[in-house]
Design an enzyme around this catalytic site. Structure first.
Site, short mmCIF file in Angstrom:
data_model
loop_
_atom_site.label_atom_id
_atom_site.label_comp_id
_atom_site.label_asym_id
_atom_site.label_seq_id
_atom_site.Cartn_x
_atom_site.Cartn_y
_atom_site.Cartn_z
N GLY A 12 0.79 -1.23 0.00
CA GLY A 12 0.00 0.00 0.00
C GLY A 12 0.82 1.28 0.00
O GLY A 12 0.32 2.33 0.39
N ILE A 88 -11.07 -7.96 -11.64
CA ILE A 88 -12.32 -7.27 -11.29
C ILE A 88 -13.51 -7.96 -11.97
O ILE A 88 -13.49 -8.14 -13.19
CB ILE A 88 -12.25 -5.79 -11.73
CG1 ILE A 88 -11.06 -5.09 -11.07
CG2 ILE A 88 -13.55 -5.06 -11.42
CD1 ILE A 88 -11.13 -4.97 -9.56
N HIS A 104 0.13 -0.41 -13.63
CA HIS A 104 0.92 -1.62 -13.87
C HIS A 104 2.40 -1.24 -13.92
O HIS A 104 2.75 -0.27 -14.59
CB HIS A 104 0.50 -2.29 -15.19
CG HIS A 104 1.15 -3.61 -15.38
ND1 HIS A 104 0.70 -4.75 -14.74
CD2 HIS A 104 2.23 -3.99 -16.09
CE1 HIS A 104 1.49 -5.76 -15.08
NE2 HIS A 104 2.42 -5.33 -15.89
C1 GRF Z 1 3.01 -1.37 -7.66
O1 GRF Z 1 4.26 -1.59 -8.24
C2 GRF Z 1 1.94 -1.33 -8.70
O2 GRF Z 1 2.38 -0.92 -9.95
C3 GRF Z 1 1.52 -2.76 -8.80
O3 GRF Z 1 1.63 -3.25 -7.48
C4 GRF Z 1 2.60 -2.51 -6.77
C5 GRF Z 1 1.99 -2.07 -5.49
O4 GRF Z 1 2.94 -1.57 -4.59
N1 GRF Z 1 0.24 -2.88 -9.43
P1 GRF Z 1 2.44 -0.91 -3.23
O5 GRF Z 1 1.55 -1.92 -2.52
O6 GRF Z 1 1.69 0.34 -3.58
O7 GRF Z 1 3.68 -0.62 -2.42
#
Ligand code: GRF
Length: 189
Positions: A12, A88, A104
């Site tokens: 997060g 989803i 992503h």
């Molecule tokens: C991020 O790298 C995002 O691009 C991917 O998952 C990761 C989440 O990281 N979809 P965090 O939980 O926000 O630290």
């Protein structure tokens, strides 16, 4: 006032970054963070940030309208997937057309699809000797990582980068651009 609901499964850090970015913006309300992981670090972060967080299980998400009903109560202007790992379901996509966005950690369509998340992505980028990678912010449709691209930002990969250093570079891009793109989509900047 625009309402944002976030979905997250893991650490997060993007959620925290988005919350902090908008905390003094009177036009943005972070309604809640929803997570499919009971022990996800994002839930602790939300507690510290004084943001509502809710956990749901697979049954609630895929076999009932429970998550849809909860979302409707928040009347979201944007649903933001920030490290959310489940696909989803169609009832949510149909209920919120063009209102669900994902980030992503690669330049889609490269390194997308099932299993391509977190370090798997950065390890594949390293293994293939890519000279660049980056982030893709895109709308969410019924297929993983295939909705229309909103914004891509690149960063270079050098021969001595490791999956960990690539991950750090990509995270930096996420922190810089994800909140800005959200603000643009909601027209609050
Ligand atoms: C991020 O790298 C995002 O691009 C991917 O998952 C990761 C989440 O990281 N979809 P965090 O939980 O926000 O630290």
């Amino acid at each position: 006032m625009k309402n944002i609901v976030l979905f997250a499964s893991g650490s997060g850090s993007n959620v925290e970054n988005i919350v902090r970015y908008f905390q003094d913006n009177s036009k943005i309300n972070i309604s809640a963070v929803l997570s499919n992981k009971k022990d996800a670090k994002v839930l602790d972060r939300c507690n510290n940030l004084k943001i509502n967080a809710l956990y749901f299980n697979r049954n609630a998400f895929y076999a009932t309208e429970c998550v849809l009903d909860i979302l409707k109560t928040f009347n979201p202007d944007l649903i933001v997937l920030a490290g959310f790992l489940w696909k989803i379901p169609e009832n949510l996509i149909a209920a919120f057309p063009d209102k669900i966005v994902n980030i992503h950690p690669a330049l889609l369509p490269k390194y997308g699809g099932k299993g391509m998340y977190g370090n798997n992505v950065h390890e594949a980028v390293r293994a293939n000797n890519e000279t660049e990678t980056g982030i893709t912010i895109h709308y969410v449709n019924e297929n993983y990582d295939e909705g229309a691209v909103i914004r891509q930002v690149k960063t270079s990969v050098s021969a001595d980068d490791t999956p960990e250093s690539i991950a750090r570079k990509v995270h930096e891009l996420e922190y810089e651009y994800f909140p800005k793109v959200i603000a643009q989509l909601l027209e609050v900047e």
